[in-house]
Design an enzyme around this catalytic site. Structure first.
Site: not given
Length: 422
Positions: A205, A250, A253, A318-319, A352, A411
């Site tokens: 979350n 979806q 969810h 996302e998808h 999934d 250096h």
């Protein structure tokens, strides 16, 4: 682009309050360790257990609560995920010796992180599939210590038996009953019962995501995931019933999940809107799914597939599903997505659960710059080099000049002193 069904703008979260609340939890865990974890377990989950680590007896008890079919299903999904992770690992090769000039040997090793925590959310559902998606690629990468954690079922001292069995099947070495921002803090900084890890992966979350942001640097993370997203590119050949089902998968969810359809067919667009409403009437999770669809569902009509493709690349979902007559041709033009699903037969939900690819994916346009969790998430490409005396003497003057050009005299001298050695 014509709007057939509009969505609301995402509400501006109380980011300042969230940062402060999460920061207070992290500080509490750093200062008070297990005492803070036990207190938060009771406060948020009504869990009163004193031992945070799950015992072998508890794992056996979890298996005993599942049917043979449930266990076999988890194992079959695990094998598909494990096989794909192993195939991905095989593509990552070490480079033992490359020589740009005689006497110079360069190379790299592929080294797994030494330890990780796989965070498996609890929340509304026992998301045991996430245990497979996180721990299996970590083990395939060769991570020596794979810990997993999840909040307990509300009002109990137990992790969901399906989640616990999945963690074990996935190969987790240690399992802990703790969740939320406090779990992220514990695995970042360590407590009496929990040793810190090098990397934390997994969704959660807003508190979990914010905790990962605040702990990043002290510990590695995959990314900070937000609400789930699905975008479908479709033409007039697509099946509205199938597209609606994928949108609702979806939407269930959570209330801020987002389902988007971009199509070149106005008839199909209208059919999808009607079909979503019809399927909502018979969906057991309709309360959440309807809220998500009403607020964040979107159906857009594009003038062409090229316009739909441009919109999808800008959205970086996302998808991303392609439901068109020539899905492979469309796929060639897409470059911003967490995972791609080509053709009407290829349901996003297959990814999934059990096809083998990973479902822990970037959201909120993060797919513009990162992919999802995979075996490479847990691997470091670390370079090495060695020089002969002759090669050192050839390269040192160049390095000395470059260093002095930057004003870094130390250096330059580190190079020059080697050159001047007899």
């Amino acid at each position: 682009m014509k709007v057939i069904k509009a969505s609301k703008e995402r509400p501006l979260s109380a980011a300042k309050d969230l940062r402060a609340a999460v920061g207070a939890i992290i500080d509490d865990v750093r200062e008070n360790g297990d005492e803070a974890l036990l207190r938060y377990n009771e406060k948020f989950d009504s869990c009163r257990r004193s031992a945070l680590r799950i015992s072998k007896e508890e794992i056996a008890e979890a298996y005993a609560q599942l049917s043979n079919e449930e266990i076999d299903d988890i194992r079959e999904a695990a094998e598909n995920i494990r096989g794909f992770a192993a195939a991905q690992r095989a593509t990552l090769k070490e480079l033992p010796a490359y020589s740009p000039k005689p006497g110079i040997t360069l190379g790299h090793r592929i080294i797994p992180v030494h330890s990780c925590c796989c965070y498996v959310p609890g929340g509304n559902y026992p998301l045991y599939s996430t245990a497979l998606m996180l721990a299996i690629p970590a083990k395939a990468a060769g991570v020596p210590r794979v810990a997993a954690c999840s909040p307990t079922m509300k009002g109990t001292d137990k992790i969901s038996p399906k989640t616990l069995a999945a963690m074990d099947i996935a190969g987790a070495d240690e399992i802990y009953a703790v969740g939320g921002a406090q779990a992220i803090a514990a695995f970042c900084y360590g407590t009496e019962q929990i040793s810190p890890v090098d990397m934390i992966v997994g969704p959660g979350n807003s508190y979990v995501a914010e905790a990962k942001r605040q702990c990043y640097g002290q510990v590695g993370i995959d990314f900070a995931a937000g609400p789930s997203e699905l975008l479908i590119i479709a033409d007039g050949t697509a099946d509205a019933e199938i597209a609606a089902a994928d949108i609702l998968a979806q939407s269930e969810h959570d209330r801020v999940a987002r389902g988007i359809v971009i199509t070149t067919s106005e008839k199909f667009a209208e059919e999808v809107v009607a079909e979503v409403e019809r399927q909502l009437d018979e969906l057991p999770t309709a309360e959440i799914a309807r809220s998500s669809w009403n607020d964040y569902g979107e159906v857009l009509l594009a003038d062409s597939l090229d316009e739909a493709i441009r919109a999808a690349n800008d959205a970086a979902p996302e998808h991303l599903e392609i439901q068109t007559a020539d899905g492979e041709k469309v796929a060639e033009k897409l470059y911003n997505y967490g995972s791609l699903f080509i053709g009407g037969n290829t349901a996003e939900v297959f990814g999934d659960y059990a096809s083998g690819t990973n479902h822990t994916l970037p959201t909120m346009r993060a797919a513009r710059y990162t992919g999802g969790v995979w075996v490479g998430t847990f691997l470091k490409t670390c370079t090495h080099q060695s020089f002969t005396a002759e090669a050192m003497r050839e390269l040192a003057p160049l390095v000395t000049r470059l260093a002095r050009g930057e004003g870094l005299e130390g250096h330059a001298r580190a190079s020059e002193k080697r050159f001047n050695k007899k």
